[in-house]
Scaffold this active site. Sequence first.
Site, mmCIF file in Angstrom:
data_model
loop_
_atom_site.group_PDB
_atom_site.id
_atom_site.type_symbol
_atom_site.label_atom_id
_atom_site.label_comp_id
_atom_site.label_asym_id
_atom_site.label_seq_id
_atom_site.Cartn_x
_atom_site.Cartn_y
_atom_site.Cartn_z
ATOM 1 N N GLU A 109 2.477 -0.719 -2.204
ATOM 2 C CA GLU A 109 3.521 -1.564 -2.318
ATOM 3 C C GLU A 109 3.235 -3.106 -1.867
ATOM 4 O OE1 GLU A 109 6.422 1.554 -1.327
ATOM 5 O OE2 GLU A 109 7.271 1.420 -3.088
ATOM 6 N N GLU A 129 4.550 9.734 -2.633
ATOM 7 C CA GLU A 129 5.777 10.030 -1.902
ATOM 8 C C GLU A 129 6.327 11.091 -2.504
ATOM 9 O OE1 GLU A 129 4.651 6.707 -2.834
ATOM 10 O OE2 GLU A 129 5.340 5.418 -1.520
#
Length: 713
Positions: A109, A129
């Site tokens: 990210e 995740e």
Amino acid sequence: MPTPTTPVTFTRQGLIGLLCIDNPPVNALSPATVAALIEGFAAFEAAADLQALVIHCAGRTFVAGGDITAFELPDFSAAPYNALLGRIEASSRPVVAALHGTVLGGGLELALACHWRVAQPGTKLGFPEVKLGILPGSLGTQRGPRLAGAAVALDLISTGRMISARAALDAGLVDEITDGAPLEAGIAAAHMRIASGHAPRRASELTAALPAGDADGGAAFFAKALADAERKPRYPALAAIVRCVQAAVTLPFAQGEAVEAREFEALRTSATSKAMRHLFFAEREAGKIPGLAKGTPLRAIKRVGILGAGTMGGGIAMNFANAGFATVLFETSETALQLGLGLVRKNYEASAAKGRLSSAQVEQRMGLLSGSLDDAVLSDCDLVIEAVFENLELKKQVCARLGAIAKPGAIIATNTSTLDVDVLAQATGRAADVVGMHFFSPANVMRLLEVVRGRDTAPDVLATVMKLATTIGKVAVVSGVCYGFIGNRMAEVYMREAEFLILEGADPRQVDHAVEALGMAMGPGRMLDMAGVDVGAKTVIEYGKTGGLPPDASYRALVQKLFALGRFGQKTGAGYYRYEGRNPVPDAELTAIAVALAAEHGINRRAAADISNDEIVERLLYPLINEGIRILEEGIAYRPGDIDIVWVAGYGFPDHRGGPMWMADQIGLAHVAARLAHYAATRGNTYGYWTAAPLLTALAAEGSKLANWKAPR
Ligand code: 3H9
């Protein structure tokens, strides 16, 4: 490795600013790292003379994600980091991410918020995740689809799989792949960006592409994705991911950001994610062995020998061939050897047919495997694993032979699933070289390896086998010596109650469904029918010979009866069920057998409808939990988390419940103890089936949790 004084340093090289993240071992985004990153970026913002910034990492990898331990903090918030990413992206001067290692989660990210991403060829990227029961919470669900398109981003985020730098380049997540040190590559890319004069490219300003041919703004695409995700309600992250990616397509960036923040927070605080995070750390903890010094020297393993080319031996051999080890299988007859090697080839070809292996890989792996009818081939192996039938006398003979022929320094491993490893070790005449390596069937598929540490197992043998387990892609858990070790010892009480329930009137399907509804991959009836009723029964019979069974004539009477009747499960077309192809169907004959056994052993039968799912779950799982706690107090397992890993990686226990020990803490130990007492009172406790482990009683009385328990040292 000494911890650096600050996890982020800001320096300059000519007109380029350099932000270096140095938070070993994997540069995870701890709160301190995020704070230092914010400070470092502010320094770049203040240095108006600089023309570009390179963000890079020291050590083995770029940022591998948010710090998972920080998710437990009551004041955790992704907001400061997300705001920083917004500022990085908004910079009018180019910001380059120089990538190497594993660029994961919050690390990816960060990279996506930069304007240019240059990666070393070996870099791997992904959003893992979902494996922690959450979703990317730092705009990965918003910038990812805008750079890679909705379909690619949805696939990556929903599966959590890692992709190569090359695949990331093709997907638009990476802009350039360059050999050489990441920092130099980053600086070169920064100069190129400055020279190009192009305005920084900001992912948040792009439009997320829909799959080719889409004609309704993604409505049908997302409806199907959502329906697929909702079929797995135990994993709420899957549906949340679809909603976030859809928001990236249909909403302005700021609104999508709000959707992601809401979904992330709900998942982060969910019981599912806490359970999965527990397993992440438990898996790593399992590799740390009390009493085994760090840096214990390892024995060199190059050539592996396997004694027995049955289903188990063949499956074990595949693990080693897959990892590039020359592996030899020994058998006593040509027919058995050819059958074993043939099965291995068939398995590889099935993988090739599914596109998981190329035909060249199949041949390369088969080329590493050889077979022999002469056990002299085992004498130049560095590791020899016996995988013969589960029979003490046979295994003792085999171990004695291996002790005589294996070369000095070779490790001798037994794949026994229940027998006394110390007895087998003695039989070799060189007990220090002996260890248990208990693979789970199918051995080429199941991730678990129970490593049985015998009384005399040498430290370097144990350390070598633990390392080897990682090399062959297994998760290894150490068990002490006892009947069935951690997993099968606990499975024994689970099977005991499953059988009693069937004798009392429950249908095997009802028992299976009750635990499958809880999330078990397979109920006990289906599991035994698949593994082989004969295998299960022989184990019980062997155990009986050691005097280990309770003096209860009805103990595991059903499995023994089915075995005597030749109902071995799937392979004979009947066991707990009757089989139409591979499809289990209820069988009136099984009911008749249960009725007769109940009468023989004086067991009262009830109507199936009077046996509730709650009773089934409690009777199967609470004794299992209790046995796990005994295993802890006896020092057979080092930690509750080790037991959880055994059950999740080896027995299909649901990861979203964190394993049986974690689940016991969530239920409450006092409640588990109270229910054991209830069954002791209502069912009788002649054989101690319902007696709570002293440790359970003690922890329940203190209101304590297994998670806080530490073994006395
Ligand atoms: C995330 O990023 C959410 C964001 O969207 C939002 C953020 C705001 N945190 O596995 P190893 C420790 S969620 C804390 O043995 P390897 C690990 O416990 C995160 N600790 O090494 C171990 O500690 P110890 C998304 C972490 O080389 C040590 O590092 N990212 C973390 O076999 C070495 O680990 C992930 O899920 C972490 N994120 O494998 C990636 N990662 O030595 C999770 C590792 O005390 N990590 N540790 O036992 C991995 O997949 C592997 O660790 C990795 C290295 C592939 C990186």
